[in-house]
Scaffold this active site. Sequence first.
Site, PDB file in Angstrom:
ATOM      1  N   ARG A 162       0.901  -1.262   0.020  1.00  0.00           N
ATOM      2  CA  ARG A 162       0.024  -0.078   0.174  1.00  0.00           C
ATOM      3  C   ARG A 162       1.055   1.133   0.100  1.00  0.00           C
ATOM      4  NH1 ARG A 162      -5.102   1.490  -1.467  1.00  0.00           N
ATOM      5  NH2 ARG A 162      -6.362   2.545   0.136  1.00  0.00           N
ATOM      6  N   THR A 448      -8.629   0.161 -10.998  1.00  0.00           N
ATOM      7  CA  THR A 448      -8.214  -0.872  -9.971  1.00  0.00           C
ATOM      8  C   THR A 448      -8.469  -2.168 -10.743  1.00  0.00           C
ATOM      9  OG1 THR A 448      -8.718   0.458  -8.073  1.00  0.00           O
ATOM     10  CG2 THR A 448      -8.343  -1.924  -7.728  1.00  0.00           C
ATOM     11  N   THR A 466      -3.886  -1.308  -7.701  1.00  0.00           N
ATOM     12  CA  THR A 466      -4.533   0.150  -7.986  1.00  0.00           C
ATOM     13  C   THR A 466      -3.733   1.502  -8.019  1.00  0.00           C
ATOM     14  OG1 THR A 466      -6.608   1.403  -7.391  1.00  0.00           O
ATOM     15  CG2 THR A 466      -5.349   0.410  -5.498  1.00  0.00           C
ATOM     16  N   ASP A 488      -7.654   8.330  -0.298  1.00  0.00           N
ATOM     17  CA  ASP A 488      -8.431   7.289   0.416  1.00  0.00           C
ATOM     18  C   ASP A 488      -8.428   7.465   1.852  1.00  0.00           C
ATOM     19  OD1 ASP A 488      -9.514   5.645  -1.651  1.00  0.00           O
ATOM     20  OD2 ASP A 488      -8.287   3.919  -1.191  1.00  0.00           O
ATOM     21  N   SER A 513      -7.738   0.998   2.877  1.00  0.00           N
ATOM     22  CA  SER A 513      -8.203   0.307   1.560  1.00  0.00           C
ATOM     23  C   SER A 513      -9.619  -0.318   1.706  1.00  0.00           C
ATOM     24  CB  SER A 513      -7.188  -0.390   0.852  1.00  0.00           C
ATOM     25  OG  SER A 513      -7.561  -1.243  -0.037  1.00  0.00           O
ATOM     26  N   GLY A 535     -13.634   0.306  -5.525  1.00  0.00           N
ATOM     27  CA  GLY A 535     -13.675   1.173  -4.289  1.00  0.00           C
ATOM     28  C   GLY A 535     -14.390   0.517  -3.077  1.00  0.00           C
TER      29      GLY A 535
END
Length: 628
Positions: A162, A448, A466, A488, A513, A535
């Site tokens: 991430r 994504t 993503t 996010d 996420s 999403g």
Amino acid sequence: MACAPESQACSGAPAPQQSRSTPLSVAAEKIPRHHARCSPPRKTRFVTPFSHTIHRPLLALVLALSPLAAPASDESRHPEPATAAVTKVLVRAQRHMVAAAHPLAAQAGLAVLRQGGSAVDAGIAMQLVLNLVEPQSSGIGGGGFLLHWQAADRRLSVIDGRETAPAAAREDRFVPEGRALPFRAAMNSGLSVGTPGLLRALEMAHRQHGRLPWAALFAPAVALAEEGFAVSPRLHALIAATPALAEQPSAAAYFLDGEGRPWPVGHRLRNPALAEVLRRVAAGGADAFYRGDIADDIVAAVRAHPRPGDLAAADLAGYRALQRPPLCGNYRGYRLCGPPPPTSGPLAVLQMLGMLEPQPMARLAPDSVQAVHYFAEAGRLAYADRERYVADPDFVAVPVAGLLAADYLATRAALISPRRSMGRALPGLPAGAQMAPGEDATAAQPSTSHLVAVDGEGNALSMTTTIEAAFGSKIFVRGFLLNNQLTDFSLLPRDAEGRPIANRVQPGKRPRSAMAPMVVFRGEQPYLLIGSPGGSAIINYVAKTLVGVLDWGLDVQQAIALPNMGSRNRQTELEHGSALVPLADGLRSLGHTVNVGDQPSGLHGILIDESGLSGGADPRREGVALGD
Ligand code: GLU
């Protein structure tokens, strides 16, 4: 339970095998624009025109998906392109299999498996090709979560790639003058760019589970970038629906023609700049990206944006992918696992399933008011907890065990009435809970990517990747896009009472996420690999597919194609043009506020059972499953 998924009677007779010597191609067929109504599932089956057998009512439900909506005339946050939904065939194989969001990516993955590559090797090759041919969705400028099953030592592991907030990030970065920036302004800016994590995650995965040389995995993407690839209908439509690309000169020069129009479908698009970057990383490892002139160019592009960000060379040089323990729970005798926070995905999916367990889902028709009602109510409760409690666990104490405790889920499930929607759910009070208000703006979106691979030794990869929104921040450097993952985070650092929000921006923190790459175990063996983009709606897409396979006995392709539905603790969402739309009045009479709209999942999955491997690709996107 009406039927056990392991029974052949439930999934239908085995499909005739397609040729094993060549990749199993997916015959795509346009779906007629009709709205089939379904009666409750019966056990009658018939041979479909696609030469596999399924329940007739379920086939009608699957076929009821109609072409997706037209592109927005102006850029909405997440434009959905006018590509047609198509039916896709369950693909079967015996030895190895992949599924990914673009045929060229899947072909690259299959070629790697044929060369003796591992599931991780195939995943890396697919990801790099996706960066090129599905640039709106994922790439080396972004991040992702990998879930890997190592068959020999029976070990499941998670790699968290991430993005992180830069060291200089302040919690009020999106609140310049006491008011949060409009989402679009925050998204299309240097402020939204987090430190990319993808290549460090791929490198870690390859060190642990790679079989072919790292550099060999770059060859398909490099060759395609140099020779060019045909612009797909989906890529064309998304470029057309994203006018913000024109505001970024280097993105415009790549995605638009000399007149500023999106390249037409079929145009051969070459990306020599990306080929050069990939060649450098192939030779020098991820360091070639994270240190030196490529990193300098990334930083310069973020800082040169009219709304500049604060990413620094030290952020890139210091980025680390993290190994995290998988998060697991049970449903109907299966064990389901995925990455833990900072993704909320598997946690929320497991909560939903835990709350659905007391409900007679297997006896309900997938297109019944009652099935949608229970699913939506479980979603409300899970999304309420997600919003309140989940953020980066290195910054916030996330009460994961409390949220999954059987007694807690039973208390939450007891809030579900069979006759009345609860409306907006409140978060619960699980053991270990601390203060942590929160909210984010993640909507269902068309970017994504999810990919899956199983190799000949039974190793398995389920990976969601993503750059966040379609085309990320739109900042294009050396042939690739930079993410907008920092949106996010909650744009606001405090709630109305001034309490800090769990998912607020903090230096080095990973934004929450919803990505949910998951594996289902039957006994000791992996049974199903699944995941999706979308999403925050990812949670509903993945949970729906799991209910489709585990409760309704569908094959993986049928379960993926089931109409999307559910509630993210706001309206109850039904997929536009699907067989669920006629349920709206029935749901309203139970107190639901219904919203019919696009639900652009991109589910890809592989099911492993005694008959071999079977793969499914989402009819809403361009992907395929391939195997031998
Ligand atoms: N950024 C989102 C997340 O990490 C994924 C976006 C999408 O699925 O399109 O949850």
